[in-house]
Write a protein that holds these residues in place. Structure first.
Motif, PDB file in Angstrom:
ATOM      1  N   LEU A   1       0.800  -1.043   0.066  1.00 47.76           N
ATOM      2  CA  LEU A   1      -0.147   0.044   0.583  1.00 47.76           C
ATOM      3  C   LEU A   1       1.230   1.140  -0.506  1.00 47.76           C
ATOM      4  N   PRO A   2       1.963   1.579  -1.169  1.00 46.26           N
ATOM      5  CA  PRO A   2       2.353   2.346  -1.165  1.00 46.26           C
ATOM      6  C   PRO A   2       2.327   3.735  -0.904  1.00 46.26           C
ATOM      7  N   CYS A   3       2.722   4.928   0.075  1.00 50.07           N
ATOM      8  CA  CYS A   3       2.613   6.169   0.258  1.00 50.07           C
ATOM      9  C   CYS A   3       2.506   7.118  -1.386  1.00 50.07           C
ATOM     10  N   VAL A   4       1.601   8.328  -0.687  1.00 48.69           N
ATOM     11  CA  VAL A   4       2.306   9.460  -1.924  1.00 48.69           C
ATOM     12  C   VAL A   4       2.670   9.919  -2.894  1.00 48.69           C
ATOM     13  N   GLN A   5       4.383   9.676  -2.292  1.00 49.16           N
ATOM     14  CA  GLN A   5       5.489   9.941  -3.148  1.00 49.16           C
ATOM     15  C   GLN A   5       5.527   8.804  -4.044  1.00 49.16           C
ATOM     16  N   TYR A   6       5.319   8.047  -3.571  1.00 56.22           N
ATOM     17  CA  TYR A   6       5.700   6.421  -4.289  1.00 56.22           C
ATOM     18  C   TYR A   6       5.079   6.287  -5.647  1.00 56.22           C
ATOM     19  N   PHE A   7       3.791   6.754  -5.630  1.00 64.09           N
ATOM     20  CA  PHE A   7       2.565   7.165  -6.447  1.00 64.09           C
ATOM     21  C   PHE A   7       2.344   8.287  -7.029  1.00 64.09           C
ATOM     22  N   ALA A   8       3.721   9.426  -6.816  1.00 60.51           N
ATOM     23  CA  ALA A   8       3.518  10.197  -7.609  1.00 60.51           C
ATOM     24  C   ALA A   8       4.713  10.254  -8.412  1.00 60.51           C
ATOM     25  N   LEU A   9       5.348   9.420  -7.841  1.00 62.52           N
ATOM     26  CA  LEU A   9       6.057   9.129  -8.977  1.00 62.52           C
ATOM     27  C   LEU A   9       6.245   7.955 -10.393  1.00 62.52           C
ATOM     28  N   LEU A  10       5.273   7.447  -9.691  1.00 62.97           N
ATOM     29  CA  LEU A  10       4.801   6.443 -10.542  1.00 62.97           C
ATOM     30  C   LEU A  10       3.577   7.140 -11.814  1.00 62.97           C
ATOM     31  N   ALA A  11       3.036   8.284 -10.888  1.00 66.19           N
ATOM     32  CA  ALA A  11       2.406   9.235 -12.445  1.00 66.19           C
ATOM     33  C   ALA A  11       3.506  10.581 -12.929  1.00 66.19           C
ATOM     34  N   SER A  12       5.306   9.768 -12.926  1.00 66.66           N
ATOM     35  CA  SER A  12       5.566  11.105 -13.189  1.00 66.66           C
ATOM     36  C   SER A  12       6.111   9.908 -14.656  1.00 66.66           C
ATOM     37  N   GLN A  13       6.121   8.992 -14.364  1.00 72.53           N
ATOM     38  CA  GLN A  13       6.920   8.343 -15.675  1.00 72.53           C
ATOM     39  C   GLN A  13       5.814   7.319 -16.255  1.00 72.53           C
TER      40      GLN A  13
ATOM     41  N   TYR B   1      -4.263  17.893   0.601  1.00 73.91           N
ATOM     42  CA  TYR B   1      -6.031  17.159   0.113  1.00 73.91           C
ATOM     43  C   TYR B   1      -6.558  17.426   1.801  1.00 73.91           C
ATOM     44  N   PRO B   2      -8.060  17.506   1.431  1.00 69.81           N
ATOM     45  CA  PRO B   2      -8.481  17.500   2.955  1.00 69.81           C
ATOM     46  C   PRO B   2      -8.232  15.493   3.530  1.00 69.81           C
ATOM     47  N   GLN B   3      -8.025  15.561   4.291  1.00 72.29           N
ATOM     48  CA  GLN B   3      -8.357  14.452   5.224  1.00 72.29           C
ATOM     49  C   GLN B   3      -9.070  14.282   6.097  1.00 72.29           C
ATOM     50  N   VAL B   4      -9.342  12.686   6.369  1.00 75.16           N
ATOM     51  CA  VAL B   4     -10.324  12.527   7.954  1.00 75.16           C
ATOM     52  C   VAL B   4     -10.231  13.631   9.080  1.00 75.16           C
ATOM     53  N   PHE B   5      -9.178  13.542   9.564  1.00 79.06           N
ATOM     54  CA  PHE B   5      -8.739  13.625  10.810  1.00 79.06           C
ATOM     55  C   PHE B   5      -7.623  15.111  11.058  1.00 79.06           C
ATOM     56  N   GLU B   6      -7.656  15.691  10.425  1.00 79.60           N
ATOM     57  CA  GLU B   6      -6.962  16.967  10.099  1.00 79.60           C
ATOM     58  C   GLU B   6      -6.785  18.284  10.829  1.00 79.60           C
ATOM     59  N   ASP B   7      -8.499  18.414  11.575  1.00 80.08           N
ATOM     60  CA  ASP B   7      -8.579  18.941  12.564  1.00 80.08           C
ATOM     61  C   ASP B   7      -8.377  18.867  14.260  1.00 80.08           C
ATOM     62  N   ARG B   8      -7.452  17.681  13.815  1.00 82.91           N
ATOM     63  CA  ARG B   8      -7.258  17.444  15.427  1.00 82.91           C
ATOM     64  C   ARG B   8      -5.954  16.738  14.920  1.00 82.91           C
TER      65      ARG B   8
ATOM     66  N   LEU C   1      -0.944  15.117   7.695  1.00 83.84           N
ATOM     67  CA  LEU C   1      -0.073  14.127   7.934  1.00 83.84           C
ATOM     68  C   LEU C   1       0.337  14.251   6.616  1.00 83.84           C
ATOM     69  N   GLU C   2       2.153  14.359   6.155  1.00 78.44           N
ATOM     70  CA  GLU C   2       2.115  14.103   4.818  1.00 78.44           C
ATOM     71  C   GLU C   2       2.734  12.553   4.514  1.00 78.44           C
ATOM     72  N   ASN C   3       2.836  12.556   3.277  1.00 79.03           N
ATOM     73  CA  ASN C   3       2.928  11.147   2.922  1.00 79.03           C
ATOM     74  C   ASN C   3       2.371   9.576   3.755  1.00 79.03           C
ATOM     75  N   LEU C   4       1.383  10.023   3.561  1.00 79.42           N
ATOM     76  CA  LEU C   4       1.008   8.581   4.045  1.00 79.42           C
ATOM     77  C   LEU C   4       0.492   7.906   2.960  1.00 79.42           C
ATOM     78  N   SER C   5      -0.341   6.461   2.758  1.00 78.67           N
ATOM     79  CA  SER C   5      -0.239   5.363   1.937  1.00 78.67           C
ATOM     80  C   SER C   5      -1.313   6.080   1.724  1.00 78.67           C
ATOM     81  N   VAL C   6      -0.892   5.368  -0.157  1.00 78.73           N
ATOM     82  CA  VAL C   6      -2.048   6.298  -1.169  1.00 78.73           C
ATOM     83  C   VAL C   6      -3.221   6.325  -0.699  1.00 78.73           C
TER      84      VAL C   6
END
Length: 209
Positions: A11-23, A173-180, A184-189
């Motif tokens: 369940l790779p992180c956002v950074q991993y998927f951004a890399l996929l999106a760039s290639q 992007y809006p996250q579920v527990f952002e108010d608390r 949170l950066e670079n979680l699972s995609v």
């Protein structure tokens, strides 16, 4: 453009998927040896108390330096139901959870993989489809310590020693527990998919520098 080479993760992180999106082409390293403490059998999601780590348990033995395709998943404890409960608890109220939950749940409720690689690969292809990426996924034919004609990103995305990546900038992007907890950066995609839905692909592309 040279293809990117990277290891397969759970369940790779956002950074991993951004890399996929760039290639246009990404090669998955299938001839490496397992390395402990990396993302091969773990991921991070947002939870009510902050970042939560989910770890796939492995069968006891010398997994370190074992060929990655020979690493077996352990089922001594009901980790699948625990992971799914954690995902439901974290994202049950996310805007797009109901859109994708029925497609994701079989990985935890109906399937029982023997090999870590097989599960990770099927999950990756499922997530690639959900994000709408057109990246071609290939597999390496042999292990090369210094492969020519590729961009080697192996071990560059790591929970403890992430290498600098000038091509990635986390987009909010809006996250579920952002108010608390704040953003949170670079979680699972999964976090991005459940929170942003069809906009996930655009967020990934906007994260490229």
């Amino acid at each position: 453009m040279s293809p990117v080479l990277i290891e397969l993760q759970y369940l790779p992180c956002v950074q991993y998927f951004a890399l996929l999106a760039s290639q246009p082409v990404v090669c998955l390293e299938q001839h490496e040896h397992y390395v402990k403490g990396a993302y091969r059998n773990r991921c991070h999601i947002a939870a009510v108390n902050g970042v939560q780590r989910l770890t796939v348990p492995l069968r006891k033995g010398k997994n370190q330096q074992q060929p990655i395709r020979e690493v077996q998943i352990a089922y001594d404890e009901p980790w699948q139901s625990r992971h799914w409960q954690a995902v439901q608890s974290s994202y049950g109220r996310a805007p797009f959870f109901e859109h994708f939950a029925d497609e994701l749940s079989p990985f935890y409720q109906n399937k029982k993989y023997k090999w870590l690689w097989d599960m990770n690969f099927d999950l990756l292809m499922f997530l690639v489809k959900l994000t709408g990426l057109k990246t071609e996924i290939r597999l390496t034919e042999k292990y090369e310590a210094d492969p020519a004609g590729t961009l080697d990103f192996r071990e560059s995305i790591h929970p403890k020693k992430n290498a600098p990546d000038d091509g990635f900038r986390q987009i909010h992007y809006p996250q579920v527990f952002e108010d608390r907890h704040g953003f949170l950066e670079n979680l699972s995609v999964l976090d991005l998919i459940f929170c942003a839905g069809p906009a996930a692909g655009n967020v990934l592309k906007s994260s490229l520098v």
